[in-house]
Design a protein around this motif. Sequence first.
Motif, PDB file in Angstrom:
ATOM      1  N   PRO A   1       0.773  -1.209   0.080  1.00  0.00           N
ATOM      2  CA  PRO A   1       0.306  -0.175  -0.065  1.00  0.00           C
ATOM      3  C   PRO A   1       0.805   1.433   0.051  1.00  0.00           C
ATOM      4  O   PRO A   1       1.749   1.137   0.421  1.00  0.00           O
ATOM      5  CB  PRO A   1      -0.830  -0.058   1.323  1.00  0.00           C
ATOM      6  CG  PRO A   1      -0.019  -1.026   2.196  1.00  0.00           C
ATOM      7  CD  PRO A   1       0.772  -2.086   1.331  1.00  0.00           C
ATOM      8  N   LEU A   2       0.418   2.289  -0.511  1.00  0.00           N
ATOM      9  CA  LEU A   2       1.064   3.601  -0.374  1.00  0.00           C
ATOM     10  C   LEU A   2       1.008   4.036   1.000  1.00  0.00           C
ATOM     11  O   LEU A   2       0.350   3.567   2.002  1.00  0.00           O
ATOM     12  CB  LEU A   2       0.042   4.655  -1.044  1.00  0.00           C
ATOM     13  CG  LEU A   2      -0.020   4.469  -2.610  1.00  0.00           C
ATOM     14  CD1 LEU A   2      -1.130   5.352  -3.167  1.00  0.00           C
ATOM     15  CD2 LEU A   2       1.224   4.612  -3.485  1.00  0.00           C
ATOM     16  N   SER A   3       1.936   4.945   1.273  1.00  0.00           N
ATOM     17  CA  SER A   3       2.086   5.373   2.859  1.00  0.00           C
ATOM     18  C   SER A   3       0.957   6.157   2.932  1.00  0.00           C
ATOM     19  O   SER A   3       0.134   6.449   2.275  1.00  0.00           O
ATOM     20  CB  SER A   3       3.307   6.502   2.623  1.00  0.00           C
ATOM     21  OG  SER A   3       4.585   5.994   2.337  1.00  0.00           O
ATOM     22  N   ASP A   4       0.587   6.536   4.429  1.00  0.00           N
ATOM     23  CA  ASP A   4      -0.794   7.007   4.816  1.00  0.00           C
ATOM     24  C   ASP A   4      -0.981   8.079   4.266  1.00  0.00           C
ATOM     25  O   ASP A   4      -1.888   8.751   3.780  1.00  0.00           O
ATOM     26  CB  ASP A   4      -0.710   6.946   6.368  1.00  0.00           C
ATOM     27  CG  ASP A   4      -0.691   5.696   7.163  1.00  0.00           C
ATOM     28  OD1 ASP A   4      -1.149   4.845   6.342  1.00  0.00           O
ATOM     29  OD2 ASP A   4      -0.386   5.671   8.198  1.00  0.00           O
ATOM     30  N   TRP A   5       0.253   9.126   4.096  1.00  0.00           N
ATOM     31  CA  TRP A   5      -0.156  10.519   3.465  1.00  0.00           C
ATOM     32  C   TRP A   5      -0.540  10.314   1.892  1.00  0.00           C
ATOM     33  O   TRP A   5      -1.289  11.237   1.579  1.00  0.00           O
ATOM     34  CB  TRP A   5       1.194  11.386   3.824  1.00  0.00           C
ATOM     35  CG  TRP A   5       2.476  10.940   3.076  1.00  0.00           C
ATOM     36  CD1 TRP A   5       3.378  10.181   3.532  1.00  0.00           C
ATOM     37  CD2 TRP A   5       2.591  11.362   1.575  1.00  0.00           C
ATOM     38  NE1 TRP A   5       4.287   9.972   2.334  1.00  0.00           N
ATOM     39  CE2 TRP A   5       3.859  10.617   1.278  1.00  0.00           C
ATOM     40  CE3 TRP A   5       1.995  11.928   0.626  1.00  0.00           C
ATOM     41  CZ2 TRP A   5       4.510  10.809   0.058  1.00  0.00           C
ATOM     42  CZ3 TRP A   5       2.595  12.004  -0.760  1.00  0.00           C
ATOM     43  CH2 TRP A   5       3.682  11.511  -0.916  1.00  0.00           C
ATOM     44  N   ALA A   6       0.071   9.491   1.355  1.00  0.00           N
ATOM     45  CA  ALA A   6      -0.249   9.368   0.064  1.00  0.00           C
ATOM     46  C   ALA A   6      -1.712   8.818  -0.193  1.00  0.00           C
ATOM     47  O   ALA A   6      -2.462   9.166  -1.158  1.00  0.00           O
ATOM     48  CB  ALA A   6       0.821   8.576  -0.826  1.00  0.00           C
ATOM     49  N   GLN A   7      -2.070   7.761   0.516  1.00  0.00           N
ATOM     50  CA  GLN A   7      -3.650   7.201   0.642  1.00  0.00           C
ATOM     51  C   GLN A   7      -4.541   8.402   0.884  1.00  0.00           C
ATOM     52  O   GLN A   7      -5.587   8.577   0.094  1.00  0.00           O
ATOM     53  CB  GLN A   7      -3.785   6.344   1.661  1.00  0.00           C
ATOM     54  CG  GLN A   7      -3.133   4.888   1.130  1.00  0.00           C
ATOM     55  CD  GLN A   7      -3.189   3.952   2.204  1.00  0.00           C
ATOM     56  OE1 GLN A   7      -4.375   3.779   2.844  1.00  0.00           O
ATOM     57  NE2 GLN A   7      -2.113   3.200   2.435  1.00  0.00           N
ATOM     58  N   ARG A   8      -4.127   9.604   1.778  1.00  0.00           N
ATOM     59  CA  ARG A   8      -4.885  10.652   2.059  1.00  0.00           C
ATOM     60  C   ARG A   8      -4.970  11.659   0.715  1.00  0.00           C
ATOM     61  O   ARG A   8      -5.814  12.120   0.520  1.00  0.00           O
ATOM     62  CB  ARG A   8      -4.413  11.325   3.238  1.00  0.00           C
ATOM     63  CG  ARG A   8      -4.675  10.773   4.507  1.00  0.00           C
ATOM     64  CD  ARG A   8      -4.299  11.671   5.809  1.00  0.00           C
ATOM     65  NE  ARG A   8      -2.995  12.119   5.977  1.00  0.00           N
ATOM     66  CZ  ARG A   8      -2.058  11.315   6.470  1.00  0.00           C
ATOM     67  NH1 ARG A   8      -2.404  10.439   7.080  1.00  0.00           N
ATOM     68  NH2 ARG A   8      -0.903  11.848   6.773  1.00  0.00           N
TER      69      ARG A   8
END
Length: 131
Positions: free
Chosen positions: A44-51
């Motif tokens: 998965p993408l990093s949390d910030w990238a998912q946001r």
Amino acid sequence: MSEIHWMAATGLMTALFWLVYVLNRFAVVGIPATLGNPSADAPPLSDWAQRAVAAHNNAIENFVIFAALALGVVALELSSALTVSMAMLYFFARLAHFVVYVMGIPVARTLAFAAGWAAQIVLALVILGVL
């Protein structure tokens, strides 16, 4: 500057938001995998990238409403300092929304969203002859 100017600027900005999270995908899965077909087993993408993905999707959903209202104001020849100001407010509210959403600042995200929503409401009220 006109509502159309701010609409075009908002459209361009929204069209560029994907660049932010694609850079993270390069880091997470590599450039070749990013350029290939998506894989269900990719990390998965990093949390910030998912946001950033969520913020981008939200910007796209709301741009449809904003564009219809801005075009309506122009088509009905209702342009005024108020409507141009609301179009400009919408642009900066959406920019702020994207930035604070990516940073994970929930209250600021809600306030930025509300500012953009309020700008849309004012444009709609102008079209409806209430303002």
